[in-house]
Design an enzyme around this catalytic site. Structure first.
Site, PDB file in Angstrom:
ATOM      1  CB  CYS A 264     -15.749   6.651  17.660  1.00  0.00           C
ATOM      2  SG  CYS A 264     -14.595   6.710  16.088  1.00  0.00           S
TER       3      CYS A 264
ATOM      4  NE  ARG B 124      -8.381   3.129  10.184  1.00  0.00           N
ATOM      5  CZ  ARG B 124      -7.844   4.010  11.061  1.00  0.00           C
ATOM      6  NH1 ARG B 124      -6.904   4.448  10.769  1.00  0.00           N
ATOM      7  NH2 ARG B 124      -8.722   4.254  11.969  1.00  0.00           N
TER       8      ARG B 124
ATOM      9  CD  GLN C   6      -7.917   2.736  15.872  1.00  0.00           C
ATOM     10  OE1 GLN C   6      -9.303   2.528  16.098  1.00  0.00           O
ATOM     11  NE2 GLN C   6      -7.599   3.746  15.565  1.00  0.00           N
TER      12      GLN C   6
ATOM     13  CG  ASP D 270     -10.346   3.671  20.035  1.00  0.00           C
ATOM     14  OD1 ASP D 270      -9.879   4.713  20.786  1.00  0.00           O
ATOM     15  OD2 ASP D 270     -10.908   3.688  18.902  1.00  0.00           O
TER      16      ASP D 270
ATOM     17  CG  HIS E 127     -14.364   6.328  22.256  1.00  0.00           C
ATOM     18  ND1 HIS E 127     -14.302   5.111  21.896  1.00  0.00           N
ATOM     19  CD2 HIS E 127     -14.023   7.223  21.252  1.00  0.00           C
ATOM     20  CE1 HIS E 127     -13.938   5.086  20.650  1.00  0.00           C
ATOM     21  NE2 HIS E 127     -13.681   6.259  20.293  1.00  0.00           N
TER      22      HIS E 127
ATOM     23  CE  LYS F 101      -4.678  14.055  13.901  1.00  0.00           C
ATOM     24  NZ  LYS F 101      -4.392  12.609  13.414  1.00  0.00           N
TER      25      LYS F 101
ATOM     26  CG  HIS G 197     -12.523   9.971  19.314  1.00  0.00           C
ATOM     27  ND1 HIS G 197     -13.162   9.040  18.790  1.00  0.00           N
ATOM     28  CD2 HIS G 197     -13.235  10.955  19.606  1.00  0.00           C
ATOM     29  CE1 HIS G 197     -14.527   9.499  18.270  1.00  0.00           C
ATOM     30  NE2 HIS G 197     -14.387  10.806  18.919  1.00  0.00           N
TER      31      HIS G 197
END
Length: 635
Positions: free
Chosen positions: A333, A362, A380, A382, A384, A463, A509
């Site tokens: 993000c 991670r 990911q 991902d 946004h 979420k 997200h």
RNA sequence: GCUGAAGUGGCUCAGUCGGUAGAGCAAUUGAUUCGUAAUCAAUAGGUCGGAGGUUCGAUUCCUCUCUUCAGCACCA
């Protein structure tokens, strides 16, 4: 007295303490007697389970959840009773029914071994055979505490102490054993026909890692022996589908000692990955997303600004160079935020949808790692979405549609959960309420089913999570849609509204696959390694009957390759059966067998992985069939 | 991270109550030319996860460590 309501609605009363079998014998109505006997004997009837609650006996079937719950909860008492008989010094913690079976936690000075497990299992059978009278009674909190204290059950005392001052606690006693339990409970152990203790594990008292670790025994019981066999077969089947096993067998991916939690993708696994990513890109372009790529390493200060450092620094990787501290990104993000902020935006541009296949790292705790499902380095899918507040409903709804479409392609079932404000969070309650209600409103207006998962939100916002089921019924969170008012604040994001003033955008997200790695793991198990043609690393293999047809095979292979088909030629000097067996083991969707007949007629004989021999067709027809399969993503 | 279990050729596994290891499959080579899930034979391949210790001698016993597995805890 106990009152029994039979399935035919007749009600009769009996002396308390009477055994179920005696009740059966005293019933006059033939229907009720028949049903009741069936319950006791676990015979043909669906109504196998008789459960006493209060002084009323109710009937449940093993197939409904409450019946199953009672069945397994009672079984956990039998387990505890068996352990107490063999190890009187063992202290009891808790023993609930779970989705499949039950467990019980014990604090004992001996370490349970598989051999001991067998002895306990044997003792359980003995108890069931004894079929002690099961009695229920209710004690006040004070009485309950002194009873448990007397028995030396300090964990139980702790549990009771946590209950309400005026709480009444029901106990169930079976022979030389008693335990607290809210019920319902079996009233007759003889309905338990099959017992299996499944595994041993450590578990923290009350689920808190600061507490002592107890020994947990998992088990399962059934009213029919055949059900146990079925269940064990199901477990075997699930093991065969394990993505770690299939990943190795099909040469898709692996993990090495050199990189715990850092998966290696082999050429074949990479094909699946690339197909998924191509599909992903196409679908995003259709839906007005623009793809971006942001750096893997960024200045550590930026992670302090985003709040990630504060919340997750112990799980982040850091590096220092030129006396400047950098962090390896655990999320995409902030990169997206920085990119949005490179220029001024007008309300007319919104929503801006930035998609990114972002590689994140991670540091997951060593015990958390699990094949591709939980790794330390993953991608990911991902995106946004930067938007104004009045676009929230449409955008969230659009993402739900998108996710539903993608999961549908693979034939996945999924469940949605709304996760609300966690303990560690940023932002005001007002913002959280606004965001949470917005998500719920979208789901309500669409008429979607969902569950609330309290306190499980991201630290910056609530979420909607999408949970997929894997082959052994474990659910994995894949998709997620997070509504965020915080990052725009922290990164000072703006757009100019129609009023000419600066406004704060809201950010969604979201991920669909979640982690590409995990999704491939789930796909592997879902398809048991037999991927649909569009994903299959090798889509087809030409198999010659003998070496005389190599040239013909070459010709066909070139023709298919021209159309982008992943095809191989197996013209080895081996028997046909041997070559087919190999292709079958590798789960190749299509085999084209060629010999004299096919060569003369310019045909191939199609053998599909699923259907077997399908007969000879013209080469062009075979090519079209394959292309159609790929196009429709059929499996 | 915690509790418990396990690490032996590419894969699946056997074995050694301490005397440096075997099988099947895969691989390689040769023979076989065989039409829908395994043709036959030969060859090659391992310092038994790593480090240290005990011992005349360790893959085997001990300690530490790494990795994996089953759970627990964690999962932005």
């Amino acid at each position: 007295m106990i009152k029994i309501t039979f399935p035919d609605k007749t009600v009769r009363e009996f002396e308390s303490g009477i055994k179920a079998i005696e009740i059966a014998e005293s019933i006059s109505t033939s229907f009720a007697k028949k049903v009741f006997s069936a319950c006791i004997n676990g015979a043909e009837s669906d109504l196998r389970t008789a459960i006493s609650e209060d002084s009323t006996i109710q009937f449940y079937t093993f197939d409904d959840n409450e019946g199953k719950d009672a069945f397994w909860h009672t079984s956990s008492h039998v387990l505890a009773q068996a352990v107490k008989r063999l190890y009187p010094q063992a202290k009891l913690a808790i023993g609930p029914a779970i989705d499949a079976g039950f467990y019980y936690d014990f604090d004992v000075d001996v370490t349970f071994t598989p051999e001991i497990l067998e002895q306990i299992e044997e003792e359980m059978r003995k108890i069931i055979k004894e079929n002690p009278l099961i009695e229920r009674y209710v004690l006040s909190r004070k009485e309950a505490i002194s009873k448990e204290l007397e028995a030396g059950e300090t964990y139980k005392v702790e549990l009771i102490n946590a209950l309400d001052e005026n709480a009444e606690i029901s106990f169930y006693e079976q022979g030389d054993f008693f335990d607290m339990c809210t019920g319902p409970h079996l009233m007759d152990l003889s309905v338990i026909k099959a017992v299996k203790l499944l595994s041993l594990a450590g578990a923290y008292w009350r689920g808190d890692e600061n507490n002592k670790m107890l020994q947990r025994i998992y088990g399962i019981t059934f009213p029919k022996k055949a059900q146990l066999e079925e269940y064990l077969e199901m477990i075997e089947e699930a093991k065969k589908r394990d993505h770690r096993k299939l990943g190795k067998e099909l040469d898709l991916y692996s993990l090495m000692d050199e990189g715990p939690g850092f998966p290696f993708f082999h050429p074949k696994g990479m094909v699946i990955r690339n197909e998924l990513e191509n599909f992903w890109r196409e679908e995003h372009t259709k839906r007005g997303y623009e793809e971006i790529k942001t750096p893997i390493i960024l200045d550590a200060d930026m992670w302090r600004r985003s709040g990630h450092w504060e919340n997750y620094k112990e799980n982040m990787y850091f590096t220092e160079i030129d006396e400047r501290e950098f962090a390896v990104k655990p999320m995409n993000c902030p990169g997206g935020m920085l990119l949005y902020n490179r220029t001024m935006h007008s309300y007319k541009e919104l929503p801006i949808r930035y998609a990114e296949l972002g590689i994140v790292h991670r540091h997951e705790k060593s015990g958390a790692l699990h094949g591709l499902m939980r790794v330390r380095n993953f991608t990911q899918d991902d995106a946004h979405i930067f938007m104004s507040e009045d676009q929230i409903v449409d955008e969230v709804s659009g993402v739900i549609d998108f996710i539903d479409y993608v999961y549908g392609i693979f034939g996945f079932e999924y469940a949605m959960e709304v996760s609300t404000k966690p303990e560690k969070s940023i932002g005001t309650d007002e913002q959280w309420n606004l965001a949470t209600n917005a998500l719920i409103q979208v789901l309500e207006s669409r008429g979607d089913q969902y569950k609330i998962n309290p306190g499980d939100g991201a630290f910056y916002g609530p979420k909607i999570d999408f949970h997929l089921k894997d082959s052994i019924g474990r659910t994995w969170q894949c998709g997620t849609i997070q509504l965020d008012f915080q990052m725009p604040e922290r990164f000072d994001l703006n757009y100019i509204g129609s009023d000419g003033e600066k406004h704060r955008p809201v950010v969604i997200h979201r991920v669909i696959f979640g982690s590409i790695e995990r999704f491939i793991g789930i796909l592997t198990e879902h398809f048991a390694g037999a991927f649909p043609t569009w994903l299959a690393p090798i889509q087809s293999r030409i198999i010659t009957v003998n070496e005389a047809y190599s040239e013909y095979g070459q010709k066909i292979m070139q023709q298919f390759k021209q159309k982008g088909i992943r095809i191989e030629l197996d013209d080895r000097n081996e028997k046909l059966g041997y070559k087919i067996r190999e292709a079958q083991i590798q789960k190749i969707p299509y085999m084209f067998v060629i010999g004299e007949n096919e060569q003369d007629a310019n045909q191939v004989n199609i053998r599909s992985y699923r259907e077997g021999n399908e007969g000879a067709v013209d080469v062009n027809a075979a090519l079209e069939k394959l292309l159609r399969d790929i196009e429709t993503k059929r499996f």
